[in-house]
Design a protein around this motif. Sequence first.
Motif, mmCIF file in Angstrom:
data_model
loop_
_atom_site.group_PDB
_atom_site.id
_atom_site.type_symbol
_atom_site.label_atom_id
_atom_site.label_comp_id
_atom_site.label_asym_id
_atom_site.label_seq_id
_atom_site.Cartn_x
_atom_site.Cartn_y
_atom_site.Cartn_z
ATOM 1 N N PRO A 337 0.813 -1.218 0.000
ATOM 2 C CA PRO A 337 0.000 0.000 0.000
ATOM 3 C C PRO A 337 0.848 1.271 0.000
ATOM 4 O O PRO A 337 1.987 1.265 0.453
ATOM 5 N N MET B 12 -7.996 -1.225 0.994
ATOM 6 C CA MET B 12 -6.681 -0.793 0.520
ATOM 7 C C MET B 12 -6.435 -1.274 -0.916
ATOM 8 O O MET B 12 -5.810 -0.578 -1.705
ATOM 9 N N SER B 16 -4.547 -0.255 -5.249
ATOM 10 C CA SER B 16 -3.349 -1.046 -5.571
ATOM 11 C C SER B 16 -2.827 -0.811 -6.973
ATOM 12 O O SER B 16 -1.666 -1.068 -7.258
#
Lengths: 340, 340
Positions: A337, B12, B16
């Motif tokens: 991330p 998250m 990416s």
Amino acid sequence: MKKRMLQGVVEMGHGSGGRTSAQLIEQLFIHYFDNAWLRAGNDFALFERPAGRVVMSTDSHVITPLFFAGGDIGSLAVHGSINDVAMSGAKPLYLSAAFILEEGLPLAELERVVVSMARASRDAGVPIVTGDTKVVERGKGDGVFITTTAIGVVPEGVNIAGSHAQVGDKIVLSGGIGEHGVAVLSSREGLDFRTAITSDSAALHTLVAAMIAAEPNIHALRDPTRGGVATTLNELAKQSTVGMRIDESAIAVKAEVKGACELLGLDPLYMANEGKLVAIVPANRADQLLAVMRQHPLGRDAAVVGEVVEDDRCMVVMKTRLGGHRVVDWLAGEQLPRIC
Amino acid sequence: MKKRMLQGVVEMGHGSGGRTSAQLIEQLFIHYFDNAWLRAGNDFALFERPAGRVVMSTDSHVITPLFFAGGDIGSLAVHGSINDVAMSGAKPLYLSAAFILEEGLPLAELERVVVSMARASRDAGVPIVTGDTKVVERGKGDGVFITTTAIGVVPEGVNIAGSHAQVGDKIVLSGGIGEHGVAVLSSREGLDFRTAITSDSAALHTLVAAMIAAEPNIHALRDPTRGGVATTLNELAKQSTVGMRIDESAIAVKAEVKGACELLGLDPLYMANEGKLVAIVPANRADQLLAVMRQHPLGRDAAVVGEVVEDDRCMVVMKTRLGGHRVVDWLAGEQLPRIC
């Protein structure tokens, strides 16, 4: 450019639009980015009529940590948007920069970032001509986020897009992969390894200009950032409805990158790069383009790493060093991330 | 435009760069912003050569709450950058939008924002042609921040800048003040008052176009957002090295805005507006401009509120309703955080 270290921290008032905002803008942004557009003090920047088709690209940067081996969020934000515009074949002309600051950020840290942006912008010859500053309360941001937008002009006769890859084209990679990802990882607190690897963060527009001067008919260009070379090739394959065949032994990976990736169970093909490009080029022009790229500091390790094939399932397949073949899929979930 | 409610929350992986990012972009951004530039799937948008000088402006939006009476962060982000470009006299042509999402944000909430942006963009006739999505961990952001950048083209013969105010010019205000600030305040949790006031958030480019058609020689234009009319007038006075004299009785303030400001000890002159403009115009053209503005839905309450005077201390002085005079200084510190 006078170097000073600002005292204190970012306060909510720096985002008020009032006197405190005006002081921050004068002492920091206008001081370091110094140009006539910013000094004009308008909420916009005005340019003469551009000499060709215009291209625009934007990226928010949320990388953590703010400073890493080989760069920082400021230089990355400048290189990132310059590169996105350059991947259209354009000459980047102007940048905007919008800052979201977290209350409590030391002004000296912000100044380091701004000084680095100013240097990256000057080195690239692309001025930061307009911007914005907002402040959010502690715990509602993370130090500083920077959104840069670049505009540029595409030369006549250049027509580069992700959908233009053709069966038979060669896939050219401008250098070794995974360096940005490994450098950022190794800069993160709490991670137990160190490497000598620095980020490859760089502005690629002069490399692109040299390539176009040698061969205007480049079919596609893309910088393999988040998701790495694997994801970029899958994107291009899908956009062009073709397959890609690549050769593992042709892809440069520094020993330190390979070592770090093995240690952490990561695949360099999916690691972010910030100073590399993938070019899809006519097969009969690949050698000449390679020669030109290798004369440029950012293309010294350029190589043909594969070719475009017919495949309506748009698969990317790699011939491994051991001689087998494996499918190189899209990045699923996330590998790392906040890498950019 | 099919209306769906996306399930789940921002993860998250949505930032990416891989498959999950690609799905979010397709299902949300391309779906609602729908245009050929986005569908092309490149990291840039390409346009034909513009028919004049180009202007560029950028703004990050961090407003809280995300939804308020009369708008939301999405419509505000579209209007904000359109207005900054319009204040150069330009016709806005294209927008970029970069999102910084906080992990855990419900996708349905993001969808509401995107639907609202799509509508604002379509209503204004300014497409969102390129963008970016980043995700930060919980507690490192605040739902969603949106940075928009607009580019536009300035018509021949138009030369508007904050430094062009001249002694003798009239100061024109397009309508009542303080509505955005009061609407946002009244939407904030924990605040004990309610009003019927809605934000004035609106795209001002068609009003500006009508004004320029009537009188190309407008000297300065600015939208009084953060810091309000008081700050905007101080900025213009400083840039042009002039003074400003304004008349309190000429400045429209709705009763509800006045009431809310008195209750909270705030001054409407410093409250943010998102659909108003200040114009500095030649005195002998003011009446004609007013007539044109009043025929436009966003200028119905336009009025001359003062004039530009000689003053090398660049002060803004207001004649009060009681007949006295007071200095209207820059906003010091902050009146209201995160109002845009």
